[in-house]
Design an enzyme around this catalytic site. Structure first.
Site, short mmCIF file in Angstrom:
data_model
loop_
_atom_site.label_atom_id
_atom_site.label_comp_id
_atom_site.label_asym_id
_atom_site.label_seq_id
_atom_site.Cartn_x
_atom_site.Cartn_y
_atom_site.Cartn_z
N ASP A 252 -3.76 9.99 -0.44
CA ASP A 252 -3.63 9.49 -1.82
C ASP A 252 -3.36 10.61 -2.80
O ASP A 252 -3.87 10.59 -3.92
CB ASP A 252 -4.88 8.68 -2.22
CG ASP A 252 -4.73 7.99 -3.58
OD1 ASP A 252 -3.60 7.57 -3.90
OD2 ASP A 252 -5.72 7.87 -4.31
N GLU B 245 -1.52 1.13 -5.23
CA GLU B 245 -2.53 0.59 -4.30
C GLU B 245 -2.31 -0.89 -4.04
O GLU B 245 -3.15 -1.56 -3.44
CB GLU B 245 -3.93 0.83 -4.88
CG GLU B 245 -4.48 2.22 -4.60
CD GLU B 245 -3.63 3.37 -5.12
OE1 GLU B 245 -3.30 3.36 -6.32
OE2 GLU B 245 -3.26 4.25 -4.32
N ASN C 140 1.37 8.41 -4.94
CA ASN C 140 1.10 8.44 -3.50
C ASN C 140 1.98 7.48 -2.73
O ASN C 140 2.44 6.47 -3.26
CB ASN C 140 -0.38 8.12 -3.23
CG ASN C 140 -0.75 6.71 -3.68
OD1 ASN C 140 -0.85 6.45 -4.87
ND2 ASN C 140 -0.93 5.80 -2.74
O1 LIG Z 1 -0.67 4.64 -7.62
C1 LIG Z 1 -0.75 4.15 -8.74
O2 LIG Z 1 0.09 3.36 -9.20
C2 LIG Z 1 -1.89 4.58 -9.60
C3 LIG Z 1 -2.05 4.15 -10.90
C4 LIG Z 1 -3.12 4.62 -11.68
C5 LIG Z 1 -3.16 4.12 -13.09
O3 LIG Z 1 -2.16 3.49 -13.50
O4 LIG Z 1 -4.12 4.29 -13.83
C6 LIG Z 1 -4.04 5.55 -11.09
C7 LIG Z 1 -3.78 5.94 -9.75
N1 LIG Z 1 -2.75 5.45 -9.03
C8 LIG Z 1 -4.58 6.92 -9.07
O5 LIG Z 1 -4.31 7.26 -7.91
C9 LIG Z 1 -5.66 7.54 -9.74
O6 LIG Z 1 -6.32 8.43 -9.21
C10 LIG Z 1 -5.95 7.11 -11.07
C11 LIG Z 1 -6.97 7.51 -11.92
C12 LIG Z 1 -6.79 6.77 -13.05
C13 LIG Z 1 -7.59 6.81 -14.28
O7 LIG Z 1 -7.13 6.23 -15.28
O8 LIG Z 1 -8.68 7.41 -14.26
N2 LIG Z 1 -5.70 5.96 -12.92
C14 LIG Z 1 -5.17 6.14 -11.70
#
Ligand SMILES: O=C(O)c1cc(C(=O)O)c2c(n1)C(=O)C(=O)c1cc(C(=O)O)[nH]c1-2
Length: 568
Positions: free
Chosen positions: A294, A168, A252
């Site tokens: 996403d 993101e 994503n």
């Molecule tokens: O695109 C990314 O680099 C990235 C990293 C992370 C993360 O490192 O926790 C999440 C997500 N995306 C993501 O899309 C997501 O739904 C998500 C949920 C969580 C969580 O710990 O609950 N981390 C992340």
């Protein structure tokens, strides 16, 4: 050599290379589980999302806290499991500002007398498992461009596999292999860019035609967009020692506004099979080409051998964020089946001949316009929190969501180290009104064997045991044991905070079976609690405000390890 743990240890978050999370222990079973009691607890001292799997080897349990990523070694041979040593990794505080989804960490890994883990500010550290002394440390990610690390590393053939987070923030995804003895980089495979960066060479033989061609990691993007295109590697890795291949998924495509990146956006939102020695890609499959919503593809690949149409095949079983449950041949990447495991309307169907999903044109988003009732929502039919596989029942136990959303893309500009998102989202319960589901899926029959409706999204991991049990937790703090065959609730215990952690089971030094889980709300949905967000803003936490207006009333922040056993 593989970690070769004792039967009854839990040496890595996934338990084994196949990602089964199936404990062979049988002391706790369907008849006696109702008498499970707390044996001891331990406060991590950090009231943020507790996602780590406790790791157990011999007489010691190892846990890592969310930021500031303190590692504790607890002595299981003494009453109350006192701390043997602790290691403070002291990540740089600004790392918290570029973590998308709370400041989480998914666990340490044990390998040949070492404890290896990642820090939010992008380092991988190896400690001596006996005394907690640092053996090596390698800086991998750069918080100044929005990179963090939250994943649990895995060690395969003496190489520590680590991937970045930051999809993101316009980060470019990668997986790195470090020499487990020295911390030196052995290879690095980018998720986008020219073949030479992605480690695509003559050995690359993807099953489907749309994954073949020169430099697709560049040519399926507008010029230079691949440099800021996501495809981060923040989830699970599997390894098949027989085929000698590792498997992992890519996140994503960025930004969320897909109009800014026409093309398939390879190699995001898909999975790679690679040679662990040199990192060279063998095949790739893209679950969500030109990802619209996403749909990171970082979920667990569970490696099992299944009898499909009368033939025993080495397969990957994979509940995907886009709402489909895939069964694939893990030697070739061929799809054997792909079935929706929640109501899905973003993708009509997956064509098994071409491997391509058919995006529903009625849900095609466009800039400045709200598209309503898209299912699943951006957090997916299922996020990172892992399933478990029982060879006893032949069922995959999937903790997941029932969420749909309204989605409005907006144009966004890239500024290094700042959010690069480009869509407003609002999530809410899908058909039926329950926001969560816990599904036992039969991948041969291609349907659910049973399903439990949960009011809140199920954001914990899963444990299954040879005692015929399945364990998971809820965001309002209940830790539950259900019958693996029927889904019948057999036992539950209310912990002090929401559960988004990974339950594990081990045999203690006294020979008894224990079940352990960390409690502590957080992660992406739990951000509304730990950051005390105003849920009257429907888009709070990138869309969770509308989905979780009640969460702050139903749980409070925490950080406690619970360990259960039968009465002596
Ligand atoms: O695109 C990314 O680099 C990235 C990293 C992370 C993360 O490192 O926790 C999440 C997500 N995306 C993501 O899309 C997501 O739904 C998500 C949920 C969580 C969580 O710990 O609950 N981390 C992340």
């Amino acid at each position: 050599a593989p970690p070769a743990p004792r039967d009854g240890d839990w040496p890595m978050a996934t338990l084994d290379y196949a990602n089964t999370r199936y404990s062979p222990l049988t002391q706790v079973d369907a008849r006696n589980v109702s008498s499970l009691k707390v044996e001891f607890t331990f406060s991590t001292g950090v009231a943020r999302g507790q996602e780590a799997a406790p790791i157990i080897v011999g007489d010691t349990m190892y846990i890592v806290t969310p930021f500031p990523n303190v590692v504790y070694a607890l002595d299981l041979s003494r009453p109350g499991a006192p701390t043997k040593w602790k290691y403070e990794s002291r990540p740089r505080p600004p790392a918290q500002g570029v973590a998308c989804c709370d400041v989480v960490n998914r666990g340490v890994v044990f390998w040949e007398g070492r404890i290896i883990f990642n820090t939010l500010d992008g380092r991988t550290i190896a400690l001596d498992a006996n005394d907690g002394k640092r053996l090596w440390e390698t800086q991998l990610a750069d918080i100044n461009i929005g990179e963090t690390i939250t994943m649990a590393p895995m060690v395969v053939k003496g190489k520590v596999l680590v991937g970045n987070s930051g999809g993101e923030f316009g980060v470019r995804g990668w997986l790195v292999a470090l020499d487990a003895k020295t911390g030196k980089t052995a290879w690095k495979a980018w998720s986008t860019g020219p073949d030479s960066d992605v480690l695509i060479g003559p050995a690359f033989k993807p099953y489907y035609a749309s994954e073949r061609g020169k430099d697709l990691g560049k040519t399926t993007w507008p010029p230079d967009a691949w440099k800021i295109g996501g495809g981060t590697v923040w989830g699970w890795i599997s390894y098949d020692p027989k085929l000698d291949l590792i498997y992992y998924g890519t996140g994503n495509a960025g930004p969320w506004n897909a109009e800014q990146r026409p093309g398939d956006n390879k190699w995001t939102a898909g999975m790679f099979a690679r040679d662990p020695d040199d990192g060279q890609a063998r095949w790739f499959y893209q679950f969500s080409p030109h990802d619209l919503f996403d749909y990171d593809a970082i979920n667990e690949s569970v490696l099992v051998d299944l009898n499909i149409n009368g033939q025993l095949r080495p397969v990957i079983v994979r509940p995907e964020r886009n709402g489909y449950l895939y069964v694939m041949d893990r030697a070739t990447g061929q799809l054997l089946s792909a079935d929706a495991f929640v109501p899905v309307n973003a993708i009509d169907r997956v064509d098994l001949k071409t491997g391509r999903p058919h995006w529903n044109t009625e849900k095609q988003p466009s800039s400045g316009k709200v598209t309503r009732q898209i299912c699943p929502a951006a957090p997916g039919a299922k996020d990172w929190n892992p399933s478990a596989w029982s060879p006893q029942t032949g069922l995959l136990y999937v903790p997941h969501n029932n969420l749909c959303m309204d989605w409005q893309p907006n144009e966004v500009n890239y500024i290094a180290g700042t959010p690069y998102v480009g869509a407003d989202a609002v999530y809410y319960a899908g058909p039926g009104g329950n926001r969560g589901l816990f599904t036992a899926w039969d991948p041969v029959a291609r349907k659910a064997a049973w399903q439990i409706r949960e009011d809140l999204p199920v954001w914990s991991g899963t444990l299954t045991t040879a005692g015929g049990l399945v364990f998971y937790g809820t965001m309002d703090g209940w830790f539950k044991a259900v019958d693996a065959r029927s889904g019948k609730l057999l036992w539950q215990f209310k912990t002090d905070s929401g559960i988004i952690g990974q339950p594990v089971s081990y045999r203690g030094p006294d020979g008894r079976q224990y079940i352990a889980v960390l409690s502590g709300i957080g992660g992406w949905p739990g951000a509304v609690v730990v950051n005390n967000l105003d849920t009257r803003d429907a888009t709070a936490a990138a869309g969770w405000g509308s989905a979780l207006p009640d969460l702050k009333d139903r749980t409070t922040a925490g950080g406690t390890l619970y360990v259960f056993s039968l009465p002596r």
